[in-house]
Structures are given as C-alpha cells and as structure tokens.
Design an enzyme around this catalytic site. Sequence first.
Site, PDB file in Angstrom:
ATOM      1  N   ASP A   8       0.851  -1.191   0.000  1.00  0.00           N
ATOM      2  CA  ASP A   8       0.000   0.000   0.000  1.00  0.00           C
ATOM      3  C   ASP A   8       0.889   1.244   0.000  1.00  0.00           C
ATOM      4  O   ASP A   8       1.889   1.308   0.719  1.00  0.00           O
ATOM      5  CB  ASP A   8      -0.920  -0.018   1.232  1.00  0.00           C
ATOM      6  CG  ASP A   8      -2.069   0.970   1.098  1.00  0.00           C
ATOM      7  OD1 ASP A   8      -3.222   0.518   1.001  1.00  0.00           O
ATOM      8  OD2 ASP A   8      -1.808   2.197   1.096  1.00  0.00           O
ATOM      9  N   ILE A   9       0.500   2.250  -0.777  1.00  0.00           N
ATOM     10  CA  ILE A   9       1.297   3.479  -0.903  1.00  0.00           C
ATOM     11  C   ILE A   9       1.234   4.305   0.389  1.00  0.00           C
ATOM     12  O   ILE A   9       2.096   5.159   0.621  1.00  0.00           O
ATOM     13  CB  ILE A   9       0.791   4.293  -2.122  1.00  0.00           C
ATOM     14  CG1 ILE A   9       1.869   5.204  -2.669  1.00  0.00           C
ATOM     15  CG2 ILE A   9      -0.473   5.082  -1.792  1.00  0.00           C
ATOM     16  CD1 ILE A   9       1.515   5.812  -4.026  1.00  0.00           C
ATOM     17  N   GLY A  40     -15.425   2.865   4.048  1.00  0.00           N
ATOM     18  CA  GLY A  40     -14.113   3.474   3.876  1.00  0.00           C
ATOM     19  C   GLY A  40     -13.450   3.138   2.555  1.00  0.00           C
ATOM     20  O   GLY A  40     -12.253   3.371   2.373  1.00  0.00           O
ATOM     21  N   ASN A  49     -12.983  -3.174   2.607  1.00  0.00           N
ATOM     22  CA  ASN A  49     -13.881  -2.032   2.773  1.00  0.00           C
ATOM     23  C   ASN A  49     -14.867  -2.015   1.607  1.00  0.00           C
ATOM     24  O   ASN A  49     -14.463  -2.188   0.447  1.00  0.00           O
ATOM     25  CB  ASN A  49     -13.076  -0.734   2.802  1.00  0.00           C
ATOM     26  CG  ASN A  49     -12.151  -0.652   4.004  1.00  0.00           C
ATOM     27  OD1 ASN A  49     -12.492  -1.132   5.086  1.00  0.00           O
ATOM     28  ND2 ASN A  49     -10.978  -0.065   3.828  1.00  0.00           N
ATOM     29  N   HIS A  53      -7.038  -5.766   2.252  1.00  0.00           N
ATOM     30  CA  HIS A  53      -5.857  -5.246   2.953  1.00  0.00           C
ATOM     31  C   HIS A  53      -5.266  -6.371   3.813  1.00  0.00           C
ATOM     32  O   HIS A  53      -6.015  -7.064   4.528  1.00  0.00           O
ATOM     33  CB  HIS A  53      -6.243  -4.104   3.896  1.00  0.00           C
ATOM     34  CG  HIS A  53      -6.798  -2.883   3.218  1.00  0.00           C
ATOM     35  ND1 HIS A  53      -6.068  -1.732   3.026  1.00  0.00           N
ATOM     36  CD2 HIS A  53      -8.028  -2.624   2.701  1.00  0.00           C
ATOM     37  CE1 HIS A  53      -6.831  -0.811   2.427  1.00  0.00           C
ATOM     38  NE2 HIS A  53      -8.016  -1.335   2.228  1.00  0.00           N
ATOM     39  N   HIS A  59     -10.361  -5.136  -3.243  1.00  0.00           N
ATOM     40  CA  HIS A  59      -9.028  -5.407  -2.692  1.00  0.00           C
ATOM     41  C   HIS A  59      -9.174  -5.816  -1.237  1.00  0.00           C
ATOM     42  O   HIS A  59     -10.076  -5.350  -0.535  1.00  0.00           O
ATOM     43  CB  HIS A  59      -8.113  -4.179  -2.813  1.00  0.00           C
ATOM     44  CG  HIS A  59      -8.725  -2.907  -2.327  1.00  0.00           C
ATOM     45  ND1 HIS A  59      -9.665  -2.206  -3.056  1.00  0.00           N
ATOM     46  CD2 HIS A  59      -8.559  -2.221  -1.173  1.00  0.00           C
ATOM     47  CE1 HIS A  59     -10.045  -1.138  -2.381  1.00  0.00           C
ATOM     48  NE2 HIS A  59      -9.393  -1.127  -1.224  1.00  0.00           N
TER      49      HIS A  59
HETATM   50  P1  5GP Z   1      -9.704   1.424   0.438  1.00  0.00           P
HETATM   51  O1  5GP Z   1      -9.745   2.714   1.214  1.00  0.00           O
HETATM   52  O2  5GP Z   1     -10.414   1.561  -0.900  1.00  0.00           O
HETATM   53  O3  5GP Z   1     -10.099   0.210   1.191  1.00  0.00           O
HETATM   54  O4  5GP Z   1      -8.171   1.174   0.133  1.00  0.00           O
HETATM   55  C1  5GP Z   1      -7.508   1.718  -0.960  1.00  0.00           C
HETATM   56  C2  5GP Z   1      -6.039   1.665  -0.634  1.00  0.00           C
HETATM   57  O5  5GP Z   1      -5.328   1.864  -1.842  1.00  0.00           O
HETATM   58  C3  5GP Z   1      -5.585   2.732   0.354  1.00  0.00           C
HETATM   59  O6  5GP Z   1      -5.033   2.104   1.500  1.00  0.00           O
HETATM   60  C4  5GP Z   1      -4.554   3.528  -0.441  1.00  0.00           C
HETATM   61  O7  5GP Z   1      -3.457   3.941   0.337  1.00  0.00           O
HETATM   62  C5  5GP Z   1      -4.156   2.557  -1.543  1.00  0.00           C
HETATM   63  N1  5GP Z   1      -3.718   3.198  -2.767  1.00  0.00           N
HETATM   64  C6  5GP Z   1      -4.372   4.201  -3.434  1.00  0.00           C
HETATM   65  N2  5GP Z   1      -3.684   4.521  -4.536  1.00  0.00           N
HETATM   66  C7  5GP Z   1      -2.584   3.718  -4.583  1.00  0.00           C
HETATM   67  C8  5GP Z   1      -1.496   3.602  -5.515  1.00  0.00           C
HETATM   68  O8  5GP Z   1      -1.403   4.293  -6.521  1.00  0.00           O
HETATM   69  N3  5GP Z   1      -0.567   2.655  -5.217  1.00  0.00           N
HETATM   70  C9  5GP Z   1      -0.650   1.853  -4.108  1.00  0.00           C
HETATM   71  N4  5GP Z   1       0.335   0.959  -3.946  1.00  0.00           N
HETATM   72  N5  5GP Z   1      -1.653   1.943  -3.221  1.00  0.00           N
HETATM   73  C10 5GP Z   1      -2.609   2.873  -3.462  1.00  0.00           C
END
Ligand code: 5GP
Length: 113
Positions: A30-31, A92, A86, A101, A99
């Site tokens: 995760d970034i 969230g 999520n 986590h 995806h």
């Molecule tokens: P969500 O909030 O949808 O459950 O999680 C999305 C996740 O994707 C977040 O934790 C966010 O940091 C990660 N994310 C968003 N854009 C990028 C990206 O360009 N590269 C990576 N490696 N992670 C990303």
Amino acid sequence: MSKTIFEKIIAREIPSQIVFEDDKVCAFRDINAQAPTHVLIVPKKPITRIGEAAPEDHQLLGHLILKAAAVAKQLNLDGGYRLVINNGPDGGETVPHLHCHILGGRHMTWPPG
Ligand code: 5GP
C-alpha cells in the site's frame, strides 16, 4: 471503461512494489501504509467491490483469501495479521476495484476506527 489504479498497477503502467502475483491475483504494498506491513491483494478481474461480486466469482474470491493468507506467511507475519475489505463509502472504500488489505507487524485494536 477507464482502468482502475489497481489495473494500472497490474499492467505495470504505474509503479508499485509487487510482493506476489499469479494468473488471478496480484499483491503489492500500500502506498500509504497503516501498519509496518500493509499489502493489498486484488483480483486481476476488476470486480468493483465485494457487494457487487457475482456467484461466478465464488472460486476467485476463495483464491483471493487463501492467497492473502499465503502472502501473510511469505511476509513472516507470524504474530498474526488482519485482513480487511472495505465496501462502499461507509466502509471506507476509496478505490473501486475489490481489494483485501493485509495488515501486520503491530498489534491491531478492536473496534476498528
Ligand atoms: P480502500 O480505502 O479503498 O479500502 O483502500 C484503498 C487503498 O489503496 C488505500 O489504503 C490507499 O493507500 C491505496 N492506494 C491508493 N492509490 C494507490 C497507488 O497508486 N498505489 C498503491 N500501492 N496503493 C494505493
């Protein structure tokens, strides 16, 4: 349809640290890590979110979760870890590509924020 961020990561159109990949799923760091180890594992098929998965995704979803556990083992999360999916705004979710986590390397609290 334009590609999701995660489809671009899978296609190597944007850089990421991929830790595992097979023909069905891809796992990358995760970034914006929320734990010492924070990896996302995604199906290569761009299912929007778990609430929109179809009955025919049954095998793929099982594969995703089993590979999440295998990646946690590969990353030596021997003390335990948390898997999080999520779904939608209240869940969230920020990226509309399913995806899971994988969070580890610290003690997780409950309830989650
Ligand atoms: P969500 O909030 O949808 O459950 O999680 C999305 C996740 O994707 C977040 O934790 C966010 O940091 C990660 N994310 C968003 N854009 C990028 C990206 O360009 N590269 C990576 N490696 N992670 C990303």
